[in-house]
Scaffold this motif. Structure first.
Motif, PDB file in Angstrom:
ATOM      1  N   ARG A 138     -16.458  72.597 110.725  1.00  0.00           N
ATOM      2  CA  ARG A 138     -15.436  73.378 110.934  1.00  0.00           C
ATOM      3  C   ARG A 138     -15.311  73.969 112.772  1.00  0.00           C
ATOM      4  N   LEU A 139     -14.114  73.969 112.708  1.00  0.00           N
ATOM      5  CA  LEU A 139     -13.691  75.028 114.547  1.00  0.00           C
ATOM      6  C   LEU A 139     -13.707  76.739 113.563  1.00  0.00           C
ATOM      7  N   LEU A 140     -13.765  77.449 114.853  1.00  0.00           N
ATOM      8  CA  LEU A 140     -13.086  78.428 114.782  1.00  0.00           C
ATOM      9  C   LEU A 140     -11.760  79.136 115.680  1.00  0.00           C
ATOM     10  N   PRO A 141     -11.178  79.783 115.066  1.00  0.00           N
ATOM     11  CA  PRO A 141     -10.275  80.102 116.494  1.00  0.00           C
ATOM     12  C   PRO A 141     -10.375  80.696 117.132  1.00  0.00           C
ATOM     13  N   TRP A 142      -9.586  81.408 117.794  1.00  0.00           N
ATOM     14  CA  TRP A 142     -10.294  82.386 119.615  1.00  0.00           C
ATOM     15  C   TRP A 142     -10.169  82.917 118.790  1.00  0.00           C
ATOM     16  N   LEU A 143     -10.911  83.479 120.021  1.00  0.00           N
ATOM     17  CA  LEU A 143     -11.982  84.801 119.726  1.00  0.00           C
ATOM     18  C   LEU A 143     -12.589  85.268 120.896  1.00  0.00           C
ATOM     19  N   VAL A 144     -13.124  86.505 121.269  1.00  0.00           N
ATOM     20  CA  VAL A 144     -14.040  86.916 122.651  1.00  0.00           C
ATOM     21  C   VAL A 144     -15.323  87.484 121.955  1.00  0.00           C
ATOM     22  N   ALA A 145     -16.290  86.201 122.695  1.00  0.00           N
ATOM     23  CA  ALA A 145     -17.559  86.958 122.895  1.00  0.00           C
ATOM     24  C   ALA A 145     -17.792  88.447 123.299  1.00  0.00           C
ATOM     25  N   ALA A 146     -18.483  89.093 122.750  1.00  0.00           N
ATOM     26  CA  ALA A 146     -19.370  90.162 122.873  1.00  0.00           C
ATOM     27  C   ALA A 146     -20.589  90.156 123.593  1.00  0.00           C
ATOM     28  N   ASN A 147     -21.384  88.535 123.804  1.00  0.00           N
ATOM     29  CA  ASN A 147     -22.879  88.788 123.823  1.00  0.00           C
ATOM     30  C   ASN A 147     -23.137  89.179 125.527  1.00  0.00           C
ATOM     31  N   PRO A 148     -24.552  89.851 125.608  1.00  0.00           N
ATOM     32  CA  PRO A 148     -24.344  90.039 127.146  1.00  0.00           C
ATOM     33  C   PRO A 148     -24.447  88.452 127.803  1.00  0.00           C
ATOM     34  N   ILE A 149     -23.797  87.746 127.470  1.00  0.00           N
ATOM     35  CA  ILE A 149     -24.170  86.460 128.693  1.00  0.00           C
ATOM     36  C   ILE A 149     -23.082  85.950 128.861  1.00  0.00           C
ATOM     37  N   ASN A 150     -22.342  85.912 127.731  1.00  0.00           N
ATOM     38  CA  ASN A 150     -20.629  85.408 128.436  1.00  0.00           C
ATOM     39  C   ASN A 150     -19.333  87.248 127.771  1.00  0.00           C
ATOM     40  N   TYR A 151     -19.547  87.929 127.718  1.00  0.00           N
ATOM     41  CA  TYR A 151     -18.964  89.105 127.233  1.00  0.00           C
ATOM     42  C   TYR A 151     -17.849  88.408 128.164  1.00  0.00           C
ATOM     43  N   GLY A 152     -16.743  88.973 127.375  1.00  0.00           N
ATOM     44  CA  GLY A 152     -15.654  88.676 127.569  1.00  0.00           C
ATOM     45  C   GLY A 152     -14.386  87.994 127.569  1.00  0.00           C
ATOM     46  N   ARG A 153     -15.202  86.643 127.306  1.00  0.00           N
ATOM     47  CA  ARG A 153     -15.313  85.170 127.276  1.00  0.00           C
ATOM     48  C   ARG A 153     -14.611  84.644 125.814  1.00  0.00           C
ATOM     49  N   PRO A 154     -13.357  84.248 126.459  1.00  0.00           N
ATOM     50  CA  PRO A 154     -12.746  83.997 125.103  1.00  0.00           C
ATOM     51  C   PRO A 154     -14.164  82.160 124.829  1.00  0.00           C
ATOM     52  N   CYS A 155     -14.094  82.358 123.595  1.00  0.00           N
ATOM     53  CA  CYS A 155     -14.368  81.142 122.840  1.00  0.00           C
ATOM     54  C   CYS A 155     -15.749  80.998 122.598  1.00  0.00           C
ATOM     55  N   GLN A 156     -16.791  81.313 124.243  1.00  0.00           N
ATOM     56  CA  GLN A 156     -17.370  81.142 124.309  1.00  0.00           C
ATOM     57  C   GLN A 156     -18.615  82.010 123.387  1.00  0.00           C
ATOM     58  N   LEU A 157     -18.425  82.034 121.461  1.00  0.00           N
ATOM     59  CA  LEU A 157     -19.357  83.254 121.027  1.00  0.00           C
ATOM     60  C   LEU A 157     -20.952  82.301 121.479  1.00  0.00           C
ATOM     61  N   SER A 158     -21.904  83.570 120.959  1.00  0.00           N
ATOM     62  CA  SER A 158     -23.103  83.143 120.463  1.00  0.00           C
ATOM     63  C   SER A 158     -23.006  82.156 119.111  1.00  0.00           C
ATOM     64  N   CYS A 159     -24.677  82.099 118.802  1.00  0.00           N
ATOM     65  CA  CYS A 159     -25.230  81.966 117.201  1.00  0.00           C
ATOM     66  C   CYS A 159     -24.263  82.991 116.005  1.00  0.00           C
ATOM     67  N   VAL A 160     -24.521  83.998 116.227  1.00  0.00           N
ATOM     68  CA  VAL A 160     -24.591  84.847 115.493  1.00  0.00           C
ATOM     69  C   VAL A 160     -23.076  85.603 115.606  1.00  0.00           C
ATOM     70  N   GLU A 161     -22.114  85.611 116.762  1.00  0.00           N
ATOM     71  CA  GLU A 161     -21.126  85.797 116.591  1.00  0.00           C
ATOM     72  C   GLU A 161     -20.256  84.583 116.123  1.00  0.00           C
ATOM     73  N   ALA A 162     -20.165  83.863 116.007  1.00  0.00           N
ATOM     74  CA  ALA A 162     -19.862  82.578 115.272  1.00  0.00           C
ATOM     75  C   ALA A 162     -20.331  82.432 114.120  1.00  0.00           C
ATOM     76  N   LEU A 163     -21.317  82.420 113.696  1.00  0.00           N
ATOM     77  CA  LEU A 163     -21.745  83.071 111.681  1.00  0.00           C
ATOM     78  C   LEU A 163     -20.927  84.099 111.567  1.00  0.00           C
ATOM     79  N   SER A 164     -20.929  85.300 111.892  1.00  0.00           N
ATOM     80  CA  SER A 164     -20.659  86.287 111.112  1.00  0.00           C
ATOM     81  C   SER A 164     -18.924  86.394 111.402  1.00  0.00           C
TER      82      SER A 164
END
Length: 233
Positions: A138-164
């Protein structure tokens, strides 16, 4: 007669004092009772300490181990690390998915679990996605990352962000909050995406989620040129 009057006065005064003390004791008793409230139904509910959902991850060792959110969850015993040869019968968040995760996947997630692929954004071409045995990517829809590496970037989520995100979309918010609580920036992910996550969680299927996503992007004048495929880190 004078003595009788004094005696009656003293007796009345003593009875009045006793009555006043009794009333004061009753008042204190009532105040104590009012301060001692009965336990509310949810007051002693135990806080969630382990995920309600079986979680897993394929780790290709491409990320900095100290910054990898998937490995941190593994150290906390929140998910199981899989070998490339291991299959997974639940929902897998992967770029090779053809539809978005949604509430219609919740039954499979409850029964079989939810998994992610841990890899580097810079080395996606090195990941053998086709070798991963999973029946429900499955894909995830459009969301914004909050992790320190990619903060504010769309769709570049970390594993914990994707799972959550997947868990919240499917209605398993308690487990999602548990995962995010392991990171001091975790709350920022739900804060940044609160409106979208709420809207996605009301969708019954993938088509509804895509419609909500596109309407949200169009509303903000960003409907062109944005990636709709989630790739995990």
């Amino acid at each position: 007669m004078g003595n009788n009057k004094q005696q009656r006065f003293r007796t009345h005064r003593q009875n009045h004092a006793q009555s006043s003390r009794h009333q004061q004791q009753q008042q204190l008793s009532l105040e104590d009772d009012s301060q001692t409230s009965l336990p509310e139904s949810g007051e002693h509910q135990e806080e969630l300490t382990t995920p309600k959902i079986k979680l897993a991850m394929w780790d290709f060792g491409q990320c900095d181990a100290k910054k990898c959110t998937g490995r941190k969850l593994s150290r906390f015993g929140m998910l199981k690390e899989l070998r490339v040869s291991n299959g997974f019968g639940g929902i897998v968040l992967s770029p090779v998915g053809k539809s978005c995760v949604s509430r219609e996947d919740y039954s499979l997630i409850q029964n079989k679990g939810l998994a992610v692929v841990d890899c580097s954004w810079a080395r996606l071409d090195d990941v053998p996605f086709v070798r991963l045995r999973c029946s429900a990517p499955r894909l995830l829809p459009w969301l914004v990352a909050a992790n320190p590496i990619n903060y504010g970037r769309p769709c570049q989520l970390s594993c914990v962000e994707a799972l959550s995100a997947a868990l919240i979309i499917c209605g398993e918010e308690e487990t999602a909050n548990l995962l995010l609580s392991k990171f001091n920036w975790g709350h920022a992910f739900t804060s940044l995406n609160r409106e979208l996550l709420k809207a996605y969680s009301k969708c019954e299927n993938s088509a509804d989620i895509i419609s909500v996503q596109n309407a949200w992007l169009y509303k903000r004048g960003r409907s062109q040129g944005l990636p709709l495929i989630l790739r995990l880190r």
